[in-house]
Design an enzyme around this catalytic site. Structure first.
Site, PDB file in Angstrom:
ATOM      1  N   GLU A  30       0.862  -1.193   0.000  1.00  0.00           N
ATOM      2  CA  GLU A  30       0.000   0.000   0.000  1.00  0.00           C
ATOM      3  C   GLU A  30       0.899   1.244   0.000  1.00  0.00           C
ATOM      4  O   GLU A  30       1.972   1.246   0.634  1.00  0.00           O
ATOM      5  CB  GLU A  30      -0.837  -0.019   1.281  1.00  0.00           C
ATOM      6  CG  GLU A  30      -1.606   1.245   1.590  1.00  0.00           C
ATOM      7  CD  GLU A  30      -2.247   1.231   3.003  1.00  0.00           C
ATOM      8  OE1 GLU A  30      -1.675   0.615   3.933  1.00  0.00           O
ATOM      9  OE2 GLU A  30      -3.335   1.825   3.133  1.00  0.00           O
ATOM     10  N   ASN A  51      -7.006   6.145  -1.714  1.00  0.00           N
ATOM     11  CA  ASN A  51      -5.881   5.262  -1.417  1.00  0.00           C
ATOM     12  C   ASN A  51      -6.050   4.091  -2.382  1.00  0.00           C
ATOM     13  O   ASN A  51      -6.985   3.300  -2.225  1.00  0.00           O
ATOM     14  CB  ASN A  51      -5.979   4.821   0.051  1.00  0.00           C
ATOM     15  CG  ASN A  51      -4.785   3.975   0.482  1.00  0.00           C
ATOM     16  OD1 ASN A  51      -4.059   3.454  -0.362  1.00  0.00           O
ATOM     17  ND2 ASN A  51      -4.610   3.829   1.791  1.00  0.00           N
ATOM     18  N   LYS A  96      -9.396   2.025  -1.835  1.00  0.00           N
ATOM     19  CA  LYS A  96      -9.599   1.478  -0.492  1.00  0.00           C
ATOM     20  C   LYS A  96     -10.941   1.908   0.089  1.00  0.00           C
ATOM     21  O   LYS A  96     -11.273   3.105   0.111  1.00  0.00           O
ATOM     22  CB  LYS A  96      -8.475   1.961   0.427  1.00  0.00           C
ATOM     23  CG  LYS A  96      -8.460   1.338   1.813  1.00  0.00           C
ATOM     24  CD  LYS A  96      -7.194   1.784   2.531  1.00  0.00           C
ATOM     25  CE  LYS A  96      -7.064   1.151   3.905  1.00  0.00           C
ATOM     26  NZ  LYS A  96      -5.785   1.583   4.557  1.00  0.00           N
ATOM     27  N   GLU A  98      -6.283   8.615   7.695  1.00  0.00           N
ATOM     28  CA  GLU A  98      -6.775   8.188   6.376  1.00  0.00           C
ATOM     29  C   GLU A  98      -8.183   8.716   6.115  1.00  0.00           C
ATOM     30  O   GLU A  98      -8.520   9.032   4.982  1.00  0.00           O
ATOM     31  CB  GLU A  98      -6.749   6.662   6.259  1.00  0.00           C
ATOM     32  CG  GLU A  98      -5.323   6.099   6.254  1.00  0.00           C
ATOM     33  CD  GLU A  98      -5.282   4.650   5.827  1.00  0.00           C
ATOM     34  OE1 GLU A  98      -4.818   3.818   6.605  1.00  0.00           O
ATOM     35  OE2 GLU A  98      -5.726   4.354   4.697  1.00  0.00           O
ATOM     36  N   CYS A 152      -4.840  -3.095   2.838  1.00  0.00           N
ATOM     37  CA  CYS A 152      -4.554  -2.956   4.243  1.00  0.00           C
ATOM     38  C   CYS A 152      -5.705  -3.277   5.202  1.00  0.00           C
ATOM     39  O   CYS A 152      -6.015  -4.424   5.427  1.00  0.00           O
ATOM     40  CB  CYS A 152      -3.980  -1.570   4.520  1.00  0.00           C
ATOM     41  SG  CYS A 152      -3.038  -1.545   6.034  1.00  0.00           S
ATOM     42  N   ASN A 199       0.349  -1.053   5.279  1.00  0.00           N
ATOM     43  CA  ASN A 199       1.284  -0.286   6.120  1.00  0.00           C
ATOM     44  C   ASN A 199       0.656  -0.344   7.515  1.00  0.00           C
ATOM     45  O   ASN A 199      -0.307   0.390   7.782  1.00  0.00           O
ATOM     46  CB  ASN A 199       1.352   1.195   5.711  1.00  0.00           C
ATOM     47  CG  ASN A 199       2.078   1.469   4.401  1.00  0.00           C
ATOM     48  OD1 ASN A 199       2.687   2.507   4.246  1.00  0.00           O
ATOM     49  ND2 ASN A 199       1.995   0.588   3.434  1.00  0.00           N
TER      50      ASN A 199
HETATM   51  N1  ING Z   1      -3.249   0.302   8.732  1.00  0.00           N
HETATM   52  C1  ING Z   1      -3.656  -0.520   9.792  1.00  0.00           C
HETATM   53  C2  ING Z   1      -4.272  -1.848   9.348  1.00  0.00           C
HETATM   54  O1  ING Z   1      -5.462  -2.006   9.279  1.00  0.00           O
HETATM   55  C3  ING Z   1      -4.388  -0.693  12.052  1.00  0.00           C
HETATM   56  C4  ING Z   1      -4.532   0.164  10.810  1.00  0.00           C
HETATM   57  C5  ING Z   1      -3.167  -0.728  12.739  1.00  0.00           C
HETATM   58  C6  ING Z   1      -5.419  -1.525  12.413  1.00  0.00           C
HETATM   59  C7  ING Z   1      -3.035  -1.562  13.870  1.00  0.00           C
HETATM   60  C8  ING Z   1      -5.305  -2.368  13.531  1.00  0.00           C
HETATM   61  C9  ING Z   1      -4.097  -2.379  14.251  1.00  0.00           C
HETATM   62  O2  ING Z   1      -3.472  -2.756   9.112  1.00  0.00           O
HETATM   63  C10 ING Z   1      -3.872   0.667   7.586  1.00  0.00           C
HETATM   64  N2  ING Z   1      -3.184   1.470   6.763  1.00  0.00           N
HETATM   65  O3  ING Z   1      -5.009   0.318   7.307  1.00  0.00           O
END
Ligand code: ING
Length: 303
Positions: free
Chosen positions: A46, A109, A126, A145, A171, A196
């Site tokens: 991503e 995204n 996304k 985001e 993601c 990410n």
């Molecule tokens: N990042 C994360 C993901 O869903 C996140 C947001 C981080 C969710 C940690 C849960 C725990 O992997 C993105 N960019 O969506």
């Protein structure tokens, strides 16, 4: 059999100071490696052209837009398309898309699949945008985001490519079973995704130790429950002081991880994926036509 030799190109951290040409050079080095191993496809993470900028609260739209691509390909990204054609590779990669649609500027995204002839075979925007839209100074870092991107407006299409049925997600989408099932209902045989994922999730610090477990869990479940391969590729390592998890994987329709990254840097993982491997699941335990009861599922859509 319909073998697709898949390479996952995990990217290490991209610092804010690193420009697109430097990143593109790293990506082409991984494509050259993939080509030497006979890959047909290379999957990148991503937002793979820049640092993960939603970690910062910004108000100046010109500053924000410096992280977006207003053309694809552009002068900086054309070498990716040229390398794909030179190596006879399909590539999937994520970027921040700025586009004029319905007479206004829209920002998504986005992940695209580009064929070896340079044609864009599949575009996904996304849908599940995690995080928040306003500045939340209590957080060690932001996750904006919902501020910088609109919710994707293309659904989850499945296209014919690589000799089978291919779809993409991005993601946070991988944590939601609906993302896989919408594509499963279209007969998807290989889902490409990048992520990410910060190690630390400020609203739920007790989840941090389980970050790698949850990452693999959701992709293995999605693969098995929809009889599809899932290729999940990280941007990893410490970006501007923020640690991103690695754990890039290629998952078989059995739910088994058949390739996994071991580092937090630029690393290529490889697997020979026989798309016919999906049939044993799609025709038996997950024969949707025979076994699903959609009349009973209405709450999933109506709530
Ligand atoms: N990042 C994360 C993901 O869903 C996140 C947001 C981080 C969710 C940690 C849960 C725990 O992997 C993105 N960019 O969506």
């Amino acid at each position: 059999s319909r073998i697709v030799t898949v390479a996952g190109a995990q990217m290490g951290p991209i610092q804010r100071s690193e420009n697109r040409s430097e990143v593109v050079a790293r990506m082409i080095a991984l494509m050259a490696q993939a080509h030497r191993h006979g890959a047909d496809l290379v999957v990148f993470p991503e937002l793979t052209l820049t640092t993960f900028f939603p970690r910062w609260f910004m108000t100046d739209q010109a500053e924000i837009d410096r992280f977006f691509e207003s053309a694809m390909p552009s002068a900086e990204t054309a070498p990716l398309f040229d390398a794909a054609a030179r190596f006879g590779l399909a590539i999937s990669f994520g970027y921040a898309e700025q586009v004029q649609e319905a007479d206004r500027t829209r920002r998504f995204n986005t992940q695209i699949l580009v064929g070896p002839d340079g044609r864009i075979l599949h575009k996904y925007r996304k849908i599940h945008l995690p995080g928040h839209a306003e500045h939340e100074p209590w957080r060690a870092f932001q996750h904006l985001e919902k501020r910088y991107f609109e919710v994707g407006n293309l659904g989850w299409p499945v296209v014919r490519a690589l000799g089978g049925h291919v779809g993409q997600m991005i993601c946070n989408d991988r944590r939601w079973p609906e993302s896989y099932r919408v594509m499963g209902l279209q007969g998807v045989e290989m889902i490409l995704l990048g992520y990410n994922t910060p190690r630390h999730n400020p609203p739920a610090p007790d989840h941090d130790a389980l970050g790698d477990f949850h990452n693999a869990l959701v992709m293995q479940a999605g693969a098995y429950q929809n009889g599809t391969f899932v290729v999940g590729i990280a941007k990893a390592g410490i970006e501007e002081g923020c640690e991103l998890i690695g754990g890039s994987v290629i998952v078989a329709p059995t739910g088994e991880v058949i390739a996994r990254a071991s580092t937090l840097g630029d690393e290529l993982i490889l697997a020979r994926c026989d798309l016919d491997w999906t049939r044993s699941y799609k025709e038996t335990v997950f024969n949707f036509a025979r076994h699903r009861e959609p009349e009973q599922y209405r709450m999933i859509v109506e709530r």
